[in-house]
Each structure stands twice: as C-alpha cells, then as structure tokens.
Design an enzyme around this catalytic site. Structure first.
Site, PDB file in Angstrom:
ATOM      1  N   GLY A   2       0.934  -1.323   0.117  1.00 18.76           N
ATOM      2  CA  GLY A   2       0.114   0.073  -0.016  1.00 18.76           C
ATOM      3  C   GLY A   2       0.805   1.269  -0.060  1.00 18.76           C
ATOM      4  O   GLY A   2       1.993   1.252   0.150  1.00 18.76           O
ATOM      5  N   ARG A  39       3.618  13.058  -8.617  1.00 19.83           N
ATOM      6  CA  ARG A  39       3.491  11.980  -9.802  1.00 19.83           C
ATOM      7  C   ARG A  39       2.031  12.309 -10.629  1.00 19.83           C
ATOM      8  O   ARG A  39       1.306  12.162  -9.754  1.00 19.83           O
ATOM      9  CB  ARG A  39       3.835  10.674  -9.303  1.00 19.83           C
ATOM     10  N   ASP A  64       3.899  -5.247  -7.242  1.00 23.21           N
ATOM     11  CA  ASP A  64       3.426  -3.945  -7.015  1.00 23.21           C
ATOM     12  C   ASP A  64       3.895  -2.574  -7.679  1.00 23.21           C
ATOM     13  O   ASP A  64       3.442  -1.619  -7.566  1.00 23.21           O
ATOM     14  CB  ASP A  64       3.723  -3.847  -5.286  1.00 23.21           C
TER      15      ASP A  64
HETATM   16  P1  AMP Z   1       8.778   0.602  -2.950  1.00 21.98           P
HETATM   17  O1  AMP Z   1      10.219  -0.018  -2.836  1.00 21.98           O
HETATM   18  O2  AMP Z   1       9.096   1.926  -3.180  1.00 21.98           O
HETATM   19  O3  AMP Z   1       8.110   0.054  -4.117  1.00 21.98           O
HETATM   20  O4  AMP Z   1       7.992   0.529  -1.682  1.00 21.98           O
HETATM   21  C1  AMP Z   1       7.614  -0.697  -1.222  1.00 21.98           C
HETATM   22  C2  AMP Z   1       6.616  -0.511   0.020  1.00 21.98           C
HETATM   23  O5  AMP Z   1       7.233   0.222   0.920  1.00 21.98           O
HETATM   24  C3  AMP Z   1       5.455   0.516  -0.448  1.00 21.98           C
HETATM   25  O6  AMP Z   1       4.373   0.101   0.485  1.00 21.98           O
HETATM   26  C4  AMP Z   1       5.711   1.882  -0.044  1.00 21.98           C
HETATM   27  O7  AMP Z   1       4.647   2.601   0.338  1.00 21.98           O
HETATM   28  C5  AMP Z   1       6.606   1.517   1.417  1.00 21.98           C
HETATM   29  N1  AMP Z   1       7.686   2.453   1.540  1.00 21.98           N
HETATM   30  C6  AMP Z   1       8.739   2.797   1.041  1.00 21.98           C
HETATM   31  N2  AMP Z   1       9.510   3.783   1.730  1.00 21.98           N
HETATM   32  C7  AMP Z   1       8.811   4.013   2.875  1.00 21.98           C
HETATM   33  C8  AMP Z   1       8.825   4.976   3.749  1.00 21.98           C
HETATM   34  N3  AMP Z   1      10.030   6.001   3.765  1.00 21.98           N
HETATM   35  N4  AMP Z   1       8.005   5.158   4.550  1.00 21.98           N
HETATM   36  C9  AMP Z   1       6.916   4.580   4.553  1.00 21.98           C
HETATM   37  N5  AMP Z   1       6.719   3.461   3.694  1.00 21.98           N
HETATM   38  C10 AMP Z   1       7.606   3.286   2.592  1.00 21.98           C
HETATM   39 MG    MG Z   2       6.580   0.688  -5.343  1.00 17.59          MG
END
Ligand code: AMP
Ligand code: MG
Length: 485
Positions: free
Chosen positions: A85, A171, A248
């Site tokens: 999410g 975005r 995702d």
């Molecule tokens: P990503 O690697 O950017 O695709 O992120 C994978 C998951 O981690 C997603 O659910 C993001 O919303 C969550 N996420 C990544 N970085 C953060 C952050 N700094 N704070 C909260 N959630 C994060």
């Molecule tokens: Mg992501």
C-alpha cells in the site's frame, strides 16, 4: 481543474482516506510547466511559486481534492507480501486533462498512512530528483512512463544513511492500479472486489472492452499483456533497467512506475544489474521480458475466477495468453532490434544479424547507446570515414554484413528509422548521480535543469548534449542503486 475522486466510488476497502502530513518550510525546487498546462492548472496558481509549494507539499489542498492512500499487495523478488500500500504517498485525486486524458495526481513523500509499517512516510531530495529526471527522460525517449509535475523541498530532514534534505515529488499517471492491487483482494478470496477493480481498470484504460460482457476479463488480461510487451521492449530499446519489477510496481496502464533503483545500461551485458539488493540478478537488464511474463501470470491468477467460474475452463483461457507472451516478446524485440539497425520491414535472418552485433558488443565491452548512435551517425554523416573505419575495426566482419543488408533499402528511410530508435543521449548513471549530488549539496536546481534541457530532446544533438554523452571511465563497474530511499 476538477477532481473526480473516482477511487472513492470503489468503496473503503480499497483505500484509506487520509490527508498529507504538513511539512515545515515547503519550497518549489523543480517544476514541469508543460505538464502543468496540460493539466489545466489555474493561472493564478501557476504564477505563484509559493502557493505551488504549499499545494505540492500537501500543506494546502486544491478544491475538491480528497486525498487517499491506496491498498495493494505484491510479490517482491518472487515472494508474496499480503499488504504493502501507499506508505508514503497520497493520491490527491484523479481528473481529466485538457485533451480528455484521465490522470491521477499523487504526492510521494507526503507522510505516514495506515500502510507505512515502520517507514517515516517521507522521501529524500535525491530520490525525488531521480524520479523527476528519469520520468521526463523516458517520456522524451517515447517510453510510456508516469510523469512528474513538481519536486518540492520540505524544509525538514529525513534520516537514511545519514541526514538528508526531505522532499516530495508529485507524480501524474494514467492510474495507480498495479498487479498488486488485484493481488491484495484475490489472495483474501475477495473476488467481488477483484471484479470491481477489473471493471474500474476497463473503464479507465480499456473502455472498449466494457461491451464484451463476461469475456471482458480475459480481454483485459490480453490488453494488459500487450502493453507490458510494448513497455518492456521499449526499455530494452533505450537500455532502461527498472531494477525492482515487483508486481506492486507493475502498472495496469502499461506505464513505467517506481524509480527507486532504476539505472541505464552502459556496456552491453544482458546480466547487467545495479540494484544493491538484487543479488541474484532477478531484475537484470536481459531478464526483464521473462519477469514481465511472470508478473502477468500473477495477474492472470487473480482474474481466473472472473474469467470463468469453472477453474479448468478459466485456466484453459488464460494460460495460452501467458504462454503466447514469450514468443510475442521475442518477436517484438526482434522488430525493435531490426529498427535500431534501420531494417524495416525486418526479415527473419535479421535476428542473426542483430544477435551477432550484441555478442560482439558484449565481448568487446562496448557501450550500448554509443554503439547504436555511432552506427546511425555513419549513415547520417557519410563524410565521417574515420567513424566508419573505427566501426569496421571494432565490429570486424559484422559491419560490411550490415551495410550489405541495407543496400536494397531507401537510405533516407533507413536513417530516419535508426534515429527514431537510437537516442543521442540517455540519463547515464554517472551524470544522473553527479547532477543529483550537485543539486543536493548546493540546494539549487540549476544542474538538474541543464540536464533536463538535454534529456528532453534525446534524439537531437543540441549544443549542450555533448557534455552528457560520455560513458563513465570505469564502465559503471562500481555503480550501485538503492531501493526504498
Ligand atoms: P517501493 O520499494 O518504493 O516500491 O516501496 C515498497 C513499499 O514500502 C510500499 O508499500 C511503500 O509505500 C513502502 N515504503 C517505502 N518507503 C517508505 C517510507 N519511507 N515510509 C513509509 N513507507 C515506505
Ligand atoms: Mg513501489
């Protein structure tokens, strides 16, 4: 600009209604004027950088905006995670732009949500800049991609390896539906919700399928597969390595999303991987087609009960589509490689010609973009006999073979096909890093603006282009990118 807030109609299971967390001292850092105009943002807003900073930091909401964080799951490096999410993103709303395109407007780095787990909900300036620059570069290279409207500094510090300036990136995407959005419900056995999501995807991206009655779900799968094929082959064409092709991060719209550990291929090597956490090379440059197919198989699994209530009959419809994706990718890749060599329409034997070149490039550790650019230049500037001599030497008997194959073709058309498919400049890793570092250290966007000016015309040689065309001295050997930054 009128928000539609169409996700809200899906029901509360699909999102959390939550406002962005305000930031201390927002300051507009980068701005995409062309996109702003396409979105139809009001003039009084466009002319007021301070208000823009307030709005695109989440401190002030636009009229009609009802921010939400979307629920999704996903397979990360092949392993299922039931709940991911938007943990640091807020969808401000969706809208129609001036030409009727249906778009989402999302803030990233906008604070914690129900999906944040241990994360801080924030984003550092460096990664925000990377997303802004890379998404614009892809758009100009004619690779489908989400767009970036703004980077706003938050005036706050985020803690990663050390202290870093915080920022938000805005975005703009055709939607934020991912394969993982479907997996979120399918894995819980909530197929009514999967149907709701599928019908929403059809309405948004493939409205012509709405007429297809019960066949619409298999048709949806077929369309999403088709767009993934085109997307991944475009990545291969320009040398883009997504780096984290988890389900995702796979958009149903067929756009590139999520720019965490992405990078560009320098020296040609299908095993090329830069992401620090991808130790097995799952998401290596040349693995991307196979992974796209794997991701589409995950989507197909979610849709099976909608395709037919009888599991065997459902599988009998879906499986052939997944299986056909491999040859479809192969053929699309072959056509693309032939186009890079100016061979259109391509013939079956062109496959060998292209493969022979790639092999030579790999053995000789030649740069992917530069080699195709130099081949294109050979045709564009026949007086450059030095270039022809060099290529002849580096590529040995391959070069005359290629020229021979072109003899029957119209030289003007060949040149145009090649230039349309072979960029002069790409966002090379060492320049991307230098530009980001300079912006972060100086607190000034000028290095990014200069880079972007060149990247917006990647098929042209502008006066400033030469400064960004060089390959790094070490062939990117020590280069690493990072996730979740
Ligand atoms: P990503 O690697 O950017 O695709 O992120 C994978 C998951 O981690 C997603 O659910 C993001 O919303 C969550 N996420 C990544 N970085 C953060 C952050 N700094 N704070 C909260 N959630 C994060
Ligand atoms: Mg992501």
């Amino acid at each position: 600009m009128n928000f539609i807030n169409s996700y809200q109609a899906l029901g509360p299971a699909f999102y959390q209604r939550i406002d962005p967390e305000p930031v201390r001292a927002p300051r507009l850092f980068l701005w995409n004027q062309e996109l702003a105009e396409a979105l139809g943002l009001a003039d009084e807003l466009l002319n007021d950088p301070q208000r823009l900073a307030q709005v695109f930091s989440g401190n002030r909401l636009l009229p009609g905006s009802e921010p939400i964080a979307l629920a999704y799951a996903g397979h990360q490096f092949g392993h299922f995670v039931p709940q991911l999410g938007d943990g640091r993103a807020h969808l401000l709303g969706d809208l129609r732009d001036g030409s009727g395109r249906w778009l989402d407007l999302q803030l990233k780095g906008s604070g914690r949500t129900a999906f944040s787990r241990n994360g801080d909900g924030r984003c550092a300036l460096g990664p925000a800049l990377r997303e802004f620059i890379m998404s614009q570069a892809l758009q100009a290279l004619e690779v489908p991609s989400s767009q970036s409207l703004a980077v706003v500094q938050s005036g706050e510090t985020v803690w990663r390896e050390g202290a870093e300036p915080g920022a938000l990136v805005t975005r703009v995407a055709a939607s934020h539906l991912r394969v993982g959005s479907f997996e979120f419900f399918a894995r819980r056995g909530q197929f009514e919700q999967v149907r709701t999501l599928a019908d929403y995807a059809i309405q948004r991206h493939y409205p012509e399928l709405a007429e297809a009655g019960p066949q619409r779900f298999i048709a949806l799968l077929e369309q999403v597969i088709q767009r993934q094929v085109e997307l991944v082959v475009d990545w291969l064409r320009v040398g883009f390595i997504h780096g984290v092709m988890n389900t995702d991060n796979t958009a149903i719209s067929g756009e590139t999303i999520d720019f965490g550990p992405c990078a560009m291929l320098g020296v040609y090597d299908p095993a090329c991987v830069f992401s620090s956490i991808d130790r097995q090379g799952r998401y290596a440059f040349g693995n991307q087609p196979g992974i796209a197919q794997w991701n589409m198989a995950r989507l197909a699994e979610c849709l099976l009960p909608l395709i037919d209530p009888d599991p065997e009959r459902a599988l009998a419809q879906a499986l052939p589509l997944i299986e056909a994706m491999a040859p479809a990718l192969d053929q699309a890749r072959q056509r693309m490689m032939a186009a890079k060599l100016g061979l259109e329409p391509s013939r079956t034997e062109d496959k060998d010609l292209a493969e022979a070149l790639l092999q030579r490039m790999q053995q000789g550790r030649m740069d992917y973009t530069q080699t195709f650019d130099r081949l294109t230049c050979c045709l564009e500037q026949p007086e450059r006999q030095d270039l022809e001599r060099q290529l002849n030497q580096e590529l040995a008997d391959w070069y005359p073979r290629w020229r021979q194959r072109q003899q029957q073709a119209d030289p003007g058309a060949t040149r145009r096909i090649m230039r349309r498919n072979n960029p002069r400049v790409i966002p090379r890793n060492h320049h991307m890093e230098a530009v980001i570092q300079a912006c972060v250290e100086q607190g000034d966007a000028a290095p990014a603006e200069a880079f972007l000016q060149v990247l917006r015309s990647p098929y042209q040689q502008l006066p400033a282009t030469a400064a960004y065309q060089d390959a790094p001295a070490d062939g990117d050997q020590g280069y690493q990118t990072f996730c979740g930054t």
